[in-house]
Design an enzyme around this catalytic site. Structure first.
Site, PDB file in Angstrom:
ATOM      1  N   GLY A  10       0.856  -1.175   0.000  1.00 61.88           N
ATOM      2  CA  GLY A  10       0.000   0.000   0.000  1.00 61.88           C
ATOM      3  C   GLY A  10       0.903   1.238   0.000  1.00 61.88           C
ATOM      4  N   GLY A  46      -9.908  10.794   0.222  1.00 63.94           N
ATOM      5  CA  GLY A  46      -8.724  11.544  -0.134  1.00 63.94           C
ATOM      6  C   GLY A  46      -7.701  11.622   0.972  1.00 63.94           C
ATOM      7  CD  GLU A 110     -13.346  12.751   3.522  1.00 66.77           C
ATOM      8  OE1 GLU A 110     -12.918  12.036   4.447  1.00 66.77           O
ATOM      9  OE2 GLU A 110     -13.026  12.599   2.340  1.00 66.77           O
ATOM     10  CG  HIS A 226     -16.766   4.325   6.236  1.00 59.90           C
ATOM     11  ND1 HIS A 226     -17.964   4.818   5.755  1.00 59.90           N
ATOM     12  CD2 HIS A 226     -15.818   5.217   5.849  1.00 59.90           C
ATOM     13  CE1 HIS A 226     -17.734   5.949   5.093  1.00 59.90           C
ATOM     14  NE2 HIS A 226     -16.434   6.220   5.149  1.00 59.90           N
ATOM     15  NE  ARG A 270     -14.850   7.775   8.792  1.00 56.98           N
ATOM     16  CZ  ARG A 270     -13.838   7.654   7.942  1.00 56.98           C
ATOM     17  NH1 ARG A 270     -12.929   6.738   8.124  1.00 56.98           N
ATOM     18  NH2 ARG A 270     -13.736   8.465   6.909  1.00 56.98           N
ATOM     19  CG  HIS A 331     -13.117   2.278   6.864  1.00 55.96           C
ATOM     20  ND1 HIS A 331     -13.122   1.981   5.513  1.00 55.96           N
ATOM     21  CD2 HIS A 331     -12.613   3.533   6.969  1.00 55.96           C
ATOM     22  CE1 HIS A 331     -12.622   3.012   4.837  1.00 55.96           C
ATOM     23  NE2 HIS A 331     -12.294   3.958   5.693  1.00 55.96           N
ATOM     24  CD  GLU A 355      -5.994  -0.236   8.491  1.00 54.86           C
ATOM     25  OE1 GLU A 355      -6.003  -0.036   7.260  1.00 54.86           O
ATOM     26  OE2 GLU A 355      -6.949  -0.757   9.104  1.00 54.86           O
ATOM     27  NE  ARG A 366      -8.297   6.182   9.563  1.00 52.76           N
ATOM     28  CZ  ARG A 366      -8.995   6.521   8.488  1.00 52.76           C
ATOM     29  NH1 ARG A 366      -8.847   7.719   7.947  1.00 52.76           N
ATOM     30  NH2 ARG A 366      -9.869   5.686   7.970  1.00 52.76           N
ATOM     31  CB  SER A 371      -5.818   6.260   6.828  1.00 53.94           C
ATOM     32  OG  SER A 371      -6.597   6.473   5.684  1.00 53.94           O
TER      33      SER A 371
HETATM   34  C1  SIN Z   1     -14.062   7.885   3.028  1.00 54.55           C
HETATM   35  O1  SIN Z   1     -13.857   8.245   1.877  1.00 54.55           O
HETATM   36  O2  SIN Z   1     -15.098   8.090   3.634  1.00 54.55           O
HETATM   37  C2  SIN Z   1     -12.983   7.144   3.718  1.00 54.55           C
HETATM   38  C3  SIN Z   1     -11.899   8.056   4.054  1.00 54.55           C
HETATM   39  C4  SIN Z   1     -11.177   7.555   5.246  1.00 54.55           C
HETATM   40  O3  SIN Z   1     -11.324   6.404   5.638  1.00 54.55           O
HETATM   41  O4  SIN Z   1     -10.461   8.342   5.840  1.00 54.55           O
END
Ligand code: SIN
Length: 531
Positions: A10, A46, A110, A226, A270, A331, A355, A366, A371
Site C-alpha cells: 500500500g 482523499g 469530511e 465506516h 465517524r 474499515h 495501518e 481516526r 490514514s
Molecule cells: C471515506 O472516503 O469516507 C474514507 C476516508 C477515510 O477512511 O479516511
C-alpha cells in the site's frame, strides 16, 4: 548501504521502498498479492492536509485530537499535521494528479474537519491514483526487487533483534529472507469482521507476526467502522465525502435521524454516525439505513463519485434517483504495532508504517482522510531513521506511552493459543467478532467471544497454504482485540460498551499488549523464532 525488507504494497510500503532505494539501500519489497493490491487502492475520500491559505497545521492538529477522543499522542499528531503537506507535494511529484477546480487543487469536506482540506484524485478514486503512481515509481527503481504472491509468515529474530522474515513464496514453499531492517506495511485486518470495506488481503498479518515475535501492540480495542458501506454483497465504501457534499441519512420511512443525535448531524465524528446507523438498523429490524444523495444531482454524482456510481450501478441502484441502502462496516484499525515517531517498534530492526502501526496519531477514532497521510508521513520518517542507533524504547515518550495490559488477560491469550480445540473457521470467527466486538459491545458479549475464541485452535504454523496462515493470524488478533476490549471498561471513540456507556477520564490512556515469555509458541522448536 543496507538491505531493507519492506512487507506490504500500500502507500506506506511503496513509499518506504522508493525512499529507501533513493537513499542508496538495497530493497526487497514483498507483497501477498500483486503489487497494486492493497487497502490504499480502495481509499476514496482523499488525503487531509493543511495545504490551503485558510487552513493551518494547528487547526488540523486540533481536529485530529478532538476526533481521537483523548487518546492521541499529541507529538505524533503534530508530526503528522506538520509534515503532511510536504508528503502530499511529494505524491504530486511522484505523479498523483489531484483533482483541480477553478481555485486550483480541489478540496472536499469530511466529518469532524473544521474546514475543507481533503484533496482527492479521480473524483473518489484517490487511493487508486496514489497506488498507480507509486507502483509506477517502484517499477522504475532498479534497486527495488519486487516479489509478488509472497506472504509474511513470521519474523526472524537473532538475540532480540529482527533480522528478516519467513515468508510463503509463490510456489508454496516457505523461505527465509534476511535483512538489516524490516519495514512492515501490511495494513489492517478488516477480515476480522463479517462486513468490511477492506479487500480480502487485509488479514492483519503484520500485527500478528510482530506480536508473536514479542513486539508491543497497542490500542487494539479501537476498530473504526465506516458508517456508510453500500449494503450489498462486498459492502463497497460510500465515501464520507458524499455526506460532505450534502447527502443525508434517512430511516426506512424516509425521515432524517442524525439531527437528534449530534449537532453536526451527518457530519458528526465517524463513530457517532456508525453507532447511530447501527441503532437505527436495530429499531427497523436490521434493515439498512438510507443515504439520500439525490439532491446532489446526477452530474455531480457521476463526475465527483465515479467509483461509487459504478458500485451502485453494479448493484442495480441509481443513486441520482433513489436513496441507497447503507450500513456500517469494519474499515480501519487505529491500534497496531506500537511505534515511536520514527516508525520504530519495540523490537530493534523492526519498523511499522501505515495501518499496521499504532503511532498514536489516531487515538480512539481516526479523523477522516488522515490514514493515507499517516502512511506517507511515517514511511518517510522510518526511512530517515534507518541506520540510526536503535533507541526505540528510549524515544517512546513515557508520558504518552501505553500502559501494558494487566497480566491475567495476557496469560489467558498465551494459554489459549495451544492447538487443542476445534480448528478455527474464518466465517464463524468473523460473525463472532461482528456480533460481540463490533459497533456495539458489552462485557457479557465480549466474555462470550473470549471464551469461544479460547476453544478454537490455529492451523498448523508450518502450513504452506495462504488461507491457513491468515486464519492463524486472525485467531491471534481476535483474541488480542477482545482482550483489549474487555479490559477497557468505558466507552471512548470507536469502542462503545453498553455496560460502561460513559467515558471515564481516568482511563484516557492507551493499553499495550506484549507476548509474555510463558506464552505458547505456535511454531515447532526447530524453526522457532528466537525470542
Ligand atoms: C471515506 O472516503 O469516507 C474514507 C476516508 C477515510 O477512511 O479516511
Amino acid at each position: 548501504m543496507a538491505s531493507i525488507l519492506v512487507i506490504g504494497s500500500g502507500l506506506g510500503g511503496l513509499l518506504a521502498a522508493v525512499r529507501a532505494a533513493d537513499a542508496g539501500h538495497r530493497v526487497v519489497l514483498v507483497t501477498k498479492s500483486v503489487l497494486p493490491e492493497s487497502n490504499t487502492r480502495y481509499a476514496q475520500g482523499g488525503i487531509a492536509a493543511a495545504l490551503f491559505r485558510d487552513d493551518s497545521v494547528d487547526a488540523h492538529v486540533l481536529d485530529t485530537l478532538r476526533a481521537g477522543a483523548g487518546l492521541c499522542d499529541p507529538a505524533a499528531v503534530r508530526v503528522l499535521c506538520e509534515e503532511g503537506p510536504a508528503r502530499v507535494r511529494d505524491l504530486i511529484r511522484f505523479g498523483v494528479d489531484f483533482d483541480r477546480d477553478e481555485s486550483g487543487v480541489a478540496r472536499g469536506l469530511e466529518a469532524a474537519h473544521s474546514r475543507s482540506r481533503v484533496v482527492h484524485a479521480g473524483g473518489d478514486a484517490t487511493g487508486a491514483a496514489v497506488e498507480a503512481a507509486l507502483v509506477a515509481t517502484v517499477r522504475r527503481r532498479a534497486a527495488i526487487e519486487v516479489r509478488e504472491h509472497t506472504m509474511l509468515v513470521d519474523l526472524i529474530l537473532d538475540r532480540g533483534e529482527v533480522v528478516g522474515a519467513r515468508v510463503l513464496g509463490p510456489n508454496g514453499g516457505q523461505l527465509s529472507l534476511a535483512a538489516d531492517a524490516v519495514i512492515l506495511a501490511t495494513g489492517g485486518a478488516g477480515a476480522l469482521y463479517t462486513h468490511t470495506t477492506n479487500p480480502s488481503v487485509a488479514t492483519g498479518d503484520g500485527v500478528a507476526a510482530a506480536w508473536r515475535a514479542g513486539a508491543s501492540v497497542a490500542d487494539l480495542e479501537f476498530y473504526q467502522f465506516h458508517p456508510t458501506a453500500l449494503a450489498v454483497p462486498g459492502t463497497p465504501l460510500v465515501s464520507e465525502a458524499v455526506r460532505g457534499e450534502g447527502a443525508v441519512l434517512r430511516d426506512q420511512l424516509g425521515e432524517r435521524f442524525m439531527q437528534g443525535e449530534h449537532p453536526d448531524a451527518e457530519l458528526a465524528p465517524r463513530d457517532v454516525v456508525a453507532r447511530a446507523i447501527a441503532s437505527q438498523m436495530q429499531r427497523q429490524g436490521g434493515a439498512p439505513a438510507l443515504l439520500d444523495a439525490t439532491a446532489l444531482g446526477r452530474e455531480l454524482l457521476e463526475t465527483r463519485f465515479p467509483t461509487i456510481t459504478a458500485a451502485c450501478r453494479a448493484a442495480g441502484l441509481d443513486w441520482a434517483v433513489d436513496p441507497i441502502p447503507v450500513a456500517p462496516a469494519a474499515h480501519y484499525w487505529m491500534g497496531g504495532i506500537e511505534t515511536d515517531d520514527w516508525g520504530r517498534t519495540s523490537l530493534p530492526g523492526l519498523f511499522a508504517v501505515g495501518e499496521v502501526a499504532r503511532t498514536g496519531a489516531h487515538g480512539a477514532n481516526r479523523l477522516a482522510s488522515n490514514s493515507l497521510l499517516e502512511a506517507a508521513v511515517f514511511a518517510d520518517r522510518a526511512v530517515r531513521a534507518l541506520g540510526q542507533p536503535w533507541r526505540a524504547s528510549a524515544t517512546l515518550d513515557n508520558a504518552t506511552r501505553p500502559h501494558p495490559l494487566v497480566e491475567p488477560a495476557v496469560t489467558a491469550i498465551g494459554t489459549s493459543s495451544a492447538n487443542l480445540g476445534t480448528l478455527v473457521n474464518r466465517e464463524t470467527l468473523q460473525q463472532l467478532l461482528w456480533d460481540h466486538a463490533g459497533v456495539h459491545r458489552s462485557g457479557v458479549g465480549l466474555k462470550h467471544a473470549a471464551s469461544t475464541l479460547a476453544t478454537w485452535s490455529a492451523p498448523d504454523p508450518t502450513s504452506l497454504d495462504v488461507a491457513a496462515v491468515e486464519d492463524r493470524n486472525l485467531l491471534d488478533l481476535a483474541r488480542l482485540l477482545v482482550t483489549a476490549a474487555l479490559a477497557r471498561e468505558e466507552s471512548r471513540g470507536a469502542h462503545y460498551r453498553s455496560d460502561f456507556a460513559a467515558t471515564r477520564p481516568e482511563l484516557a490512556r492507551s493499553v499495550s499488549q506484549v507476548r509474555r515469555s510463558h506464552s505458547l509458541t505456535l511454531v515447532p522448536a526447530k524453526e522457532a523464532i528466537a525470542c
